[in-house]
Structure formats: C-alpha cells, structure tokens
Design a protein around this motif. Structure first.
Motif, short mmCIF file in Angstrom:
data_model
loop_
_atom_site.label_atom_id
_atom_site.label_comp_id
_atom_site.label_asym_id
_atom_site.label_seq_id
_atom_site.Cartn_x
_atom_site.Cartn_y
_atom_site.Cartn_z
N GLU A 35 -3.76 -11.75 -2.78
CA GLU A 35 -4.57 -11.68 -4.00
C GLU A 35 -5.41 -10.40 -4.03
OE1 GLU A 35 -7.54 -12.46 -1.16
OE2 GLU A 35 -5.52 -13.28 -1.31
N ALA A 36 -5.88 -9.97 -2.84
CA ALA A 36 -6.72 -8.77 -2.77
C ALA A 36 -5.88 -7.50 -2.74
CB ALA A 36 -7.61 -8.83 -1.53
N MET A 37 -4.79 -7.50 -1.98
CA MET A 37 -3.99 -6.29 -1.81
C MET A 37 -3.16 -5.93 -3.03
SD MET A 37 -2.64 -6.63 2.12
CE MET A 37 -1.63 -5.15 1.94
N PHE A 38 -2.78 -6.94 -3.83
CA PHE A 38 -1.84 -6.70 -4.92
C PHE A 38 -2.36 -7.07 -6.31
CE2 PHE A 38 0.68 -7.85 -1.09
CZ PHE A 38 1.24 -6.61 -0.84
N PHE A 39 -3.26 -8.03 -6.42
CA PHE A 39 -3.63 -8.56 -7.73
C PHE A 39 -5.12 -8.40 -8.08
CE2 PHE A 39 0.20 -10.95 -6.56
CZ PHE A 39 0.95 -10.87 -7.71
N TRP B 291 -6.28 0.44 6.05
CA TRP B 291 -7.27 1.34 5.48
C TRP B 291 -6.60 2.33 4.54
CZ3 TRP B 291 -12.33 0.52 5.70
CH2 TRP B 291 -12.81 -0.35 6.68
N GLY B 292 -5.39 2.75 4.90
CA GLY B 292 -4.64 3.62 4.00
C GLY B 292 -4.27 2.91 2.72
N TRP B 293 -3.89 1.63 2.86
CA TRP B 293 -3.51 0.85 1.67
C TRP B 293 -4.68 0.69 0.71
CZ3 TRP B 293 0.94 -1.01 -0.43
CH2 TRP B 293 0.80 -1.92 -1.50
N ILE B 294 -5.84 0.28 1.22
CA ILE B 294 -6.96 0.01 0.30
C ILE B 294 -7.53 1.29 -0.29
CG2 ILE B 294 -7.50 -2.11 1.55
CD1 ILE B 294 -10.04 -0.71 2.58
N THR B 295 -7.18 2.43 0.30
CA THR B 295 -7.65 3.71 -0.23
C THR B 295 -6.67 4.30 -1.23
OG1 THR B 295 -8.79 4.18 1.85
CG2 THR B 295 -8.39 6.05 0.38
N LEU B 296 -5.37 4.21 -0.96
CA LEU B 296 -4.38 4.93 -1.75
C LEU B 296 -3.49 4.06 -2.64
CD1 LEU B 296 -3.16 7.44 0.99
CD2 LEU B 296 -4.80 7.88 -0.85
N SER B 297 -3.41 2.78 -2.39
CA SER B 297 -2.47 1.96 -3.14
C SER B 297 -2.85 1.82 -4.60
CB SER B 297 -2.38 0.56 -2.53
OG SER B 297 -1.63 -0.31 -3.36
N ARG B 298 -1.89 2.02 -5.47
CA ARG B 298 -2.14 1.85 -6.91
C ARG B 298 -2.45 0.39 -7.24
NH1 ARG B 298 1.93 -1.07 -10.21
NH2 ARG B 298 2.25 0.69 -11.60
N TYR B 299 -1.98 -0.57 -6.41
CA TYR B 299 -2.22 -1.97 -6.70
C TYR B 299 -3.68 -2.39 -6.46
CZ TYR B 299 2.82 -2.36 -6.98
OH TYR B 299 4.13 -2.19 -7.35
N MET B 300 -4.43 -1.57 -5.76
CA MET B 300 -5.85 -1.87 -5.56
C MET B 300 -6.68 -1.52 -6.78
SD MET B 300 -6.30 -3.20 -2.52
CE MET B 300 -8.06 -3.00 -2.29
N VAL B 301 -6.13 -0.67 -7.65
CA VAL B 301 -6.91 -0.19 -8.79
C VAL B 301 -6.20 -0.43 -10.13
CG1 VAL B 301 -5.98 2.16 -8.70
CG2 VAL B 301 -8.27 1.78 -9.62
N PHE B 302 -4.89 -0.66 -10.09
CA PHE B 302 -4.14 -0.77 -11.34
C PHE B 302 -2.99 -1.77 -11.19
CE2 PHE B 302 -0.49 0.84 -13.93
CZ PHE B 302 -1.02 0.57 -15.18
N ASN B 303 -2.89 -2.67 -12.15
CA ASN B 303 -1.77 -3.61 -12.23
C ASN B 303 -1.12 -3.54 -13.60
OD1 ASN B 303 -3.30 -6.42 -10.40
ND2 ASN B 303 -2.22 -4.63 -9.64
N ASN B 304 0.19 -3.62 -13.65
CA ASN B 304 0.86 -3.88 -14.91
C ASN B 304 1.77 -5.10 -14.75
OD1 ASN B 304 2.45 -1.92 -13.35
ND2 ASN B 304 3.91 -2.06 -15.04
#
Length: 288
Positions: free
Chosen positions: A52-56, A267-280
């Motif tokens: 839920e946190a990493m993707f949504f 730490w790389g995921w929560i900094t760079l992943s588009r899913y942490m800031v944007f969902n479509n």
C-alpha cells in the motif's frame, strides 16, 4: 572557460527553469482534466504489507479526501511471512494505513494468513482461492460498514509493477471473482499501470510522460467517438499526483510504518520510484 560561463552553457542554465515550469504547468493542466474516482466504496487489494505504501500511496491519500465521499478499505492477502516476521508486518501495515489517512485502520484493513497464499517471489496464487478470500473479505467489510457493499476494486495489473507473481495473482483472482460470483458483476475493477523499468525510477517526471501518452490516447479515442467514462459514469482512467507533503507522508509510511522493510535498496525506491509520488489507474473491463 567553464560550461556555465560560455554563452551556450548559460543559455541552457537559464532555460532549465522555463522547461521545468512548462513541465509542471502541462502536467497539472492535464491532471486537472481527469475526474477522480468519487462516491465509491473501495477495496484496495494488496498482496503484502508495504504494498500500500510502496505502490498505492498517491491513490490512497487522494481517495480518502472527504470531498470525494469515498470509503477506502485495504484487503491484504498475506502477512508477508517469508522471513518469519509476519506478526510484525501486520502491525506495520496498520501503522502505515493510519499514516496514509485511512480512517479507522483497525476496522478498515483486513489481513489474511491463508496457507495456500504464501508470501513468495516464485509462487503464483490459485485464482479461485484468491477469489474465495475476496468473497470472505467483502462479507467482513460489509459488516464493518453497516451493510454498505464494496463497489470498486483497485489492485495491480497483469504486470504486477515488479512482475511479482503474488501481485499478478490478485488481478487474476479479482477477475475470477467477477466471473464466477455474478451477483457482484457490477463491481468496478481499476488496475495500477505497470511501466517499463526505465520509467519506473523517474519519480515525478514520469507524470509528464504519462500525461503526454494519455493525451495522445485521448485524441485517438475522441477521433473514434469514444469518451473517457464507462457506461455508469465512472472514469475510464484516474491519475493521482502527490504534492510535497503527501510525498513525504508516503515516505514516512515506509520509514516509520514499515521499519522492518527498510533495507538499503528501499531507500532508493522511496526516493526515485514514480509510484511513491504518482499513480495512474485504468478501468479494466476485460473479464477473461
């Protein structure tokens, strides 16, 4: 002479803020034209605590906005016990959901520990068993919500974002449920779009790419006489872009909520992943 002191280098340096402003304006303008999901009783189907946190995160934080009049609940199909700490991860999921704004997390989050649905990077889950757990969860959620029925599923698409077999199994199980439990055929199914790996780590910049692709797709559909809504008025797609505060909340859902999962690469995921800031999300109407 340094690059920035040369006329060309100075021109590029001065052009960057203009390009960034244009990017922001275009992206926000396109997103504002998309109607969000509203007035729905939603069940987010996830495979493991931390999905839920990493993707949504952007979706959850947007949908719980009181002005949209949604009910948001989370159904987790395993306790994430691959490393023997499932009891810890259950507690962490509740803490994360609370941080993300899910009301009454202890009642709105259901966590199952079905032996036939193990936390595994190699094992797919039987779609009929996933459907059975969905059926059980809907009964439990209805009891928790004074008889209100779930009318919308949100889950992973066929790519599972990371090709995780458990993620992919949720879509198959949801479709199995919608095919074989016809009394619930009216439930809408939205899936999170999987993007190629070179876009996965573009953070907010992938919102610009996605809106460009969406605009091109919309132009094609309009040319074919199609519109952006389903027959019952629900949007065929929905985009959610977090502001800085929501982005930091999503990061906290991992760093403070899911402490056991914060190994170095996350730490790389929560900094760079588009899913942490944007969902479509895309409305899935294919029941096959």
């Amino acid at each position: 002479m340094s690059t920035i002191q040369s006329p060309r280098g100075l021109g590029v340096f001065l052009l960057l803020p203009i390009l960034m402003a244009a990017f922001c304006y275009y992206t926000l303008n396109q997103l504002s034209s998309h109607s969000p999901i509203r007035n729905r009783n939603i069940a987010l189907l996830i495979a493991h605590p931390d999905d839920e946190a990493m993707f949504f995160s952007p979706t959850i934080q947007s949908l719980v906005d009181p002005s949209l009049k949604n009910t948001v609940q989370i159904v987790c199909f395993s306790i994430g016990n691959a490393e023997g700490i499932g009891n810890i991860r259950e507690t962490e999921l509740l803490a994360s959901a609370d941080l993300l704004g899910v009301p009454n997390a202890t009642q709105s989050v259901l966590i199952y520990d079905e032996p036939g649905l193990p936390d595994s990077m190699t094992q797919a889950w039987p779609e009929d068993l996933v459907a059975s757990v969905i059926s059980e969860s809907l009964k439990d959620l209805r009891e928790e919500n004074n008889g209100s029925k779930v009318d919308t599923f949100i889950t992973f698409d066929k790519g599972g974002v990371s090709s995780h077999p458990n993620h992919i199994s949720l879509l198959r199980g949801a479709k199995y449920y919608l095919r074989h439990y016809p009394v619930h055929h009216e439930i809408l199914l939205y899936t999170l779009d999987t993007v190629p790996i070179y876009r996965k780590y573009l953070s907010i910049f992938d919102a610009f790419i996605t809106t460009l692709l969406e605009r091109k797709s919309d132009d094609t559909l309009q040319g074919e006489g199609e519109e952006g809504y389903s027959g019952n008025g629900a949007p065929k797609s929905a985009m959610y872009l977090s502001n800085w505060q929501a982005y930091r909340t999503a990061q906290r859902a991992m760093t403070e909520g899911h402490k056991s999962q914060m190994v170095w690469f996350r730490w790389g995921w929560i900094t760079l992943s588009r899913y942490m800031v944007f969902n479509n999300l895309v409305l899935d109407t294919d029941r096959s």
